[in-house]
Design an enzyme around this catalytic site. Structure first.
Site, PDB file in Angstrom:
ATOM      1  N   CYS A   1       1.267  -0.764   0.073  1.00  0.00           N
ATOM      2  CA  CYS A   1       0.097   0.176  -0.097  1.00  0.00           C
ATOM      3  C   CYS A   1       1.304   1.189   0.190  1.00  0.00           C
ATOM      4  CB  CYS A   1      -0.311  -0.087   1.634  1.00  0.00           C
ATOM      5  SG  CYS A   1      -1.975  -0.841   1.145  1.00  0.00           S
TER       6      CYS A   1
ATOM      7  N   HIS B   1      19.903 -36.701  -5.776  1.00  0.00           N
ATOM      8  CA  HIS B   1      19.257 -36.662  -4.648  1.00  0.00           C
ATOM      9  C   HIS B   1      17.835 -36.893  -4.393  1.00  0.00           C
ATOM     10  CE1 HIS B   1      23.049 -38.124  -2.305  1.00  0.00           C
ATOM     11  NE2 HIS B   1      22.954 -36.716  -3.086  1.00  0.00           N
TER      12      HIS B   1
ATOM     13  N   TRP C   1      -2.760  -2.169  -1.167  1.00  0.00           N
ATOM     14  CA  TRP C   1      -2.551  -4.043  -1.880  1.00  0.00           C
ATOM     15  C   TRP C   1      -3.178  -4.679  -0.969  1.00  0.00           C
ATOM     16  CZ3 TRP C   1       0.189  -7.922   0.797  1.00  0.00           C
ATOM     17  CH2 TRP C   1       0.955  -8.628  -0.129  1.00  0.00           C
TER      18      TRP C   1
ATOM     19  N   LYS D   1      14.232 -15.045  -9.569  1.00  0.00           N
ATOM     20  CA  LYS D   1      13.745 -13.785 -10.846  1.00  0.00           C
ATOM     21  C   LYS D   1      13.316 -14.007 -11.073  1.00  0.00           C
ATOM     22  CE  LYS D   1      14.893 -11.009  -9.706  1.00  0.00           C
ATOM     23  NZ  LYS D   1      15.000 -10.024  -8.203  1.00  0.00           N
TER      24      LYS D   1
ATOM     25  N   GLU E   1       9.655 -14.800 -10.314  1.00  0.00           N
ATOM     26  CA  GLU E   1       8.397 -13.191  -9.756  1.00  0.00           C
ATOM     27  C   GLU E   1       8.034 -12.967 -10.801  1.00  0.00           C
ATOM     28  OE1 GLU E   1      10.856 -10.877  -6.562  1.00  0.00           O
ATOM     29  OE2 GLU E   1      12.142 -11.721  -7.889  1.00  0.00           O
TER      30      GLU E   1
ATOM     31  N   ARG F   1       5.484   0.105  -6.271  1.00  0.00           N
ATOM     32  CA  ARG F   1       5.404  -0.384  -4.875  1.00  0.00           C
ATOM     33  C   ARG F   1       4.775  -2.306  -5.532  1.00  0.00           C
ATOM     34  NH1 ARG F   1       6.841   2.858  -0.038  1.00  0.00           N
ATOM     35  NH2 ARG F   1       5.246   1.234   1.225  1.00  0.00           N
TER      36      ARG F   1
ATOM     37  N   LYS G   1       6.447  -4.478  -4.136  1.00  0.00           N
ATOM     38  CA  LYS G   1       7.782  -4.090  -3.787  1.00  0.00           C
ATOM     39  C   LYS G   1       8.302  -3.694  -2.520  1.00  0.00           C
ATOM     40  CE  LYS G   1      12.217  -2.662  -5.181  1.00  0.00           C
ATOM     41  NZ  LYS G   1      12.832  -3.451  -5.769  1.00  0.00           N
TER      42      LYS G   1
ATOM     43  N   ASN H   1      -1.855   1.332   5.856  1.00  0.00           N
ATOM     44  CA  ASN H   1      -1.137   0.961   5.420  1.00  0.00           C
ATOM     45  C   ASN H   1      -0.924   0.105   6.424  1.00  0.00           C
ATOM     46  OD1 ASN H   1       1.042  -1.346   4.292  1.00  0.00           O
ATOM     47  ND2 ASN H   1       2.611   0.798   4.314  1.00  0.00           N
ATOM     48  N   GLY H   2      -0.691  -1.657   6.209  1.00  0.00           N
ATOM     49  CA  GLY H   2      -1.045  -3.109   7.479  1.00  0.00           C
ATOM     50  C   GLY H   2      -1.400  -3.459   8.273  1.00  0.00           C
TER      51      GLY H   2
ATOM     52  N   GLU I   1      18.822 -16.843  -6.851  1.00  0.00           N
ATOM     53  CA  GLU I   1      18.073 -15.842  -6.852  1.00  0.00           C
ATOM     54  C   GLU I   1      17.788 -15.808  -7.997  1.00  0.00           C
ATOM     55  OE1 GLU I   1      17.428 -13.169  -6.246  1.00  0.00           O
ATOM     56  OE2 GLU I   1      17.144 -11.891  -6.938  1.00  0.00           O
TER      57      GLU I   1
HETATM   58  N1  HGA Z   1      -4.784  -4.143   6.052  1.00  0.00           N
HETATM   59  C1  HGA Z   1      -4.908  -3.242   4.683  1.00  0.00           C
HETATM   60  C2  HGA Z   1      -4.153  -2.118   4.068  1.00  0.00           C
HETATM   61  C3  HGA Z   1      -3.451  -3.594   3.325  1.00  0.00           C
HETATM   62  C4  HGA Z   1      -2.055  -2.818   2.805  1.00  0.00           C
HETATM   63  O1  HGA Z   1      -1.219  -2.446   3.918  1.00  0.00           O
HETATM   64  N2  HGA Z   1      -0.957  -3.741   2.092  1.00  0.00           N
HETATM   65  O2  HGA Z   1      -0.087  -3.076   2.081  1.00  0.00           O
HETATM   66  C5  HGA Z   1      -6.064  -3.313   3.643  1.00  0.00           C
HETATM   67  O3  HGA Z   1      -5.940  -5.109   3.281  1.00  0.00           O
HETATM   68  O4  HGA Z   1      -6.520  -2.686   2.393  1.00  0.00           O
END
Ligand code: HGA
Length: 642
Positions: A2, A538, A75, A519, A522, A27, A637, A99-100, A515
């Site tokens: 986020c 093995h 996100w 890559k 991803e 990000r 990111k 965010n969080g 790595e």
């Molecule tokens: N938990 C919140 C924010 C998600 C977040 O910080 N993502 O990086 C949500 O799901 O909206």
């Protein structure tokens, strides 16, 4: 992850918010939204699933304007990507971006529902909006209400808050997730990272955990937790009367002065320039990025230990072993460093992923240095692991570690601020989600650490001097390796229609194979596994079928003969080997084996140089498969949630 942008200014701030969101696109996110106080009492909000461009299109057909506002790229962690779940979330006259993760959102939701609140989303964030609204009824002051709401939250958050009746004020708060305050000529800003705000300012306050900031266009006050301020010796300047329009401070916080830091940047660094993708640009930047990591840190024949930081001599002199803790690509850099530190410096070394380390009891013998790596310096698991490591042991009352060293790319980041010693990689902003220059500059920093450790332990000086000379020449070798861009572009047919692949390496090149596989998966979404080549028989050999692409990392080291035998075993079973090799290995293209020469380099620095062809290969395969190279699906990111 986020991204948050918020602003309060003297003019319409919608353009600043949208530009900030664009700058945070790197990000990784799934939806975007914005809310502004359009007039006293009037909140305008627009949210869209998908890219910031979709939000801009919606804003073009229904414009918003105002002098204070908050914006967000989401996100998803709680609730699918959808318009209802996109931020900002609104409760009454309050709008919030976050965010969080709020870990106790379930109980809070139940409590708020019984108090009559109706939820419009599945997010944990919406509880914050309703909680603030509820507290506002009791506190009758927005700052106090935000602080009281925050006191009830468990988990990690950075947030931005506005109120429809208060067009002159914006509030930000952080606990566990990054948030900076931008100080501009025309107003104040909040951002998840400084990059979001570089179009309006280069002066920033990096908030500490527990900080709450109240900003109008002309003033900005930070309130820190009283206990934290005392512990950190931060001068407390509270006691003066609140500014007009500013709330009184909440009871547990005191006014604190946080330093204003100028962000040195070069605008070209966040521009794709002539390249079609940031990732390709960043791969090509590696000779310069590595030169920047080395700048000022090498003497004639030795590493300048003092240039690694004031505490370096004392800390490295007392180090008896090292624990390296990181995630993802940084973890692979740490795995390479274990080979270097044990062989070149004779220091016992342990490497672990941060998300595991933080949840187990680790025995750290006396004299253990805790080393973390993170591009952003904000990786949630890595930061939590460092805090866990440095916290007091219940039995002894002290941390079992000597101290901590953070290797990261972002000055002012949480890791950089909290570690005993910080070794900045100076790679410049890395925008592509798949890490490239951050990885090779981390490796370069780890080689500096290895040689510094070798020196303070009195290691034989001749080899140190030779390696220092080769390090100085490394950017030139990396420049030569850029020629592999075109060569690898011609190899994509081997992978384009495949769903599985293997990567093989030995010794310090096993982590480089890891790595390379990371890559490829991803950004091209091809399933890729890496093995130490000796492990093939093995188990993994069972995967080899006709035409299976197998990438081998084959520099000139003592294990190349063994690796050649392992490759024979693959070819005998129909696997198609692509070997990136040193011309002196004697490997030659034949049935089932294509050899691509990599510029000659000493074996200790080969992991850095051999990273480049693997990056180019993933890049070209991803482009051929038509994926979103810079923003691969589901990934972000700066991983600021657990
Ligand atoms: N938990 C919140 C924010 C998600 C977040 O910080 N993502 O990086 C949500 O799901 O909206």
């Amino acid at each position: 992850m986020c991204g948050i942008v918020a602003a309060v200014g003297t003019q319409d701030i919608l353009p600043v918010l949208v530009e900030g969101l664009r700058r945070l696109e790197y990000r990784g996110y799934d939806s975007a939204g914005v809310a502004l106080v359009e007039a006293p009492g009037v909140l305008g909000r627009t949210r869209e699933v998908g890219k910031v461009a979709a939000l801009e299109a919606a804003l073009a057909s229904r414009p918003l304007s105002g002098r204070s506002g908050i914006a967000h790229t989401r996100w998803a962690t709680h609730g699918a990507p959808s318009q209802d779940n996109a931020h900002p979330h609104v409760s009454g006259k309050i709008a919030v971006v976050h965010n969080g993760i709020i870990e106790n959102h379930g109980v809070l939701r139940e409590r708020l529902e019984s108090a009559g609140y109706r939820f419009d989303s599945q997010t944990d964030t919406e509880v914050i909006a309703h909680l603030i609204d509820k507290e506002l009824m009791a506190a009758n002051d927005l700052t106090e209400a935000v602080a009281r709401a925050a006191d009830q939250l468990d988990g990690a958050y950075a947030m931005g808050v506005i109120h429809a009746d208060d067009p002159e004020r914006m509030i930000g708060m952080r606990q566990g997730s990054p948030l900076v305050v931008g100080i501009g000529e025309q107003g104040h800003y909040l951002g998840s990272d400084p990059l979001a705000l570089l179009s309006v300012t280069d002066r920033f306050i990096y908030l500490e955990d527990g900080d709450l900031v109240v900003a109008t266009h002309g003033h900005c006050r930070v309130h820190g937790l009283a206990s934290a301020s005392v512990r950190e010796g931060v001068p407390v300047t509270g006691g003066d009367a609140p500014e007009a329009g500013e709330a009184r401070q909440d009871s547990d916080r005191v006014r604190v002065e946080r330093p204003v830091v100028r962000y040195e940047h070069d605008d070209q660094a966040i521009d794709k320039g002539e390249f079609p993708h940031y990732m390709l640009k960043e791969i090509h930047e590696q000779p310069l990025a590595v030169a920047n990591t080395l700048e000022g840190r090498l003497g004639e024949d030795e590493v300048l230990v003092d240039a690694l930081g004031d505490a370096a001599q004392a800390l490295l002199g007392a180090t008896r072993q090292i624990h390296l803790v990181a995630c993802g690509t940084s973890y692979h850099a740490a795995l390479v460093a274990r080979y270097w530190l044990e062989e070149l410096a004779g220091v016992p070394c342990q490497v672990e992923v941060a998300s595991e380390y933080r949840y187990r009891r680790v025995v750290a013998p006396e004299g253990t240095l805790f080393v973390t790596l993170s591009q952003s310096g904000e990786t949630a698991d890595t930061l939590a692991a460092m805090r866990h490591a440095l916290s007091a042991d219940a039995a002894t009352g002290e941390s079992p570690y000597l101290g901590s060293l953070a290797i990261c790319n972002v000055p002012g980041s949480s890791l950089a601020r909290e570690a005993t010693l910080t070794l900045l990689t100076h790679a410049g902003p890395e925008i592509g989600v798949a890490s490239t220059k951050a990885f090779t500059t981390q490796l370069t920093a780890l080689m500096l650490l290895t040689l510094a450790q070798r020196q303070v332990r009195g290691g034989e000086a001749g080899l140190t001097a030779r390696l220092v000379r080769r390090l100085r020449y490394l950017p030139t070798v990396l420049g030569d390796a850029l020629a592999l861009d075109g060569v690898t572009a011609d190899l994509v047919d081997r992978f384009r229609d495949r769903e599985h692949s293997l990567f093989l390496g030995r010794g310090a090149h096993f982590p480089i194979a890891l790595e390379g596989a990371l890559k490829l998966k991803e950004i091209s979404y091809i399933h890729a596994e890496a093995f130490a080549a000796g492990e093939l028989k093995h188990g993994p050999l069972a995967l080899i079928a006709e035409g299976m692409p197998v990438v081998a990392v084959a520099p000139m080291d003592g294990l190349v003969g063994k690796l050649a035998s392992n490759l024979q075993e693959v070819r005998a079973r129909g696997g198609r080997v692509l070997a990136f090799a040193d011309p002196d290995t004697g490997l030659a293209s034949a049935e089932g084996l294509e050899v691509v020469w990599v510029p000659a380099v000493c074996r200790f620095l080969a992991p850095i140089v051999y990273s480049l062809p693997l990056q180019f290969l993933s890049y070209h395969v991803a482009v051929a498969r038509g994926t979103d190279v810079d923003k691969p699906r589901n990934l972000a990111k700066s991983v600021t949630v657990e």
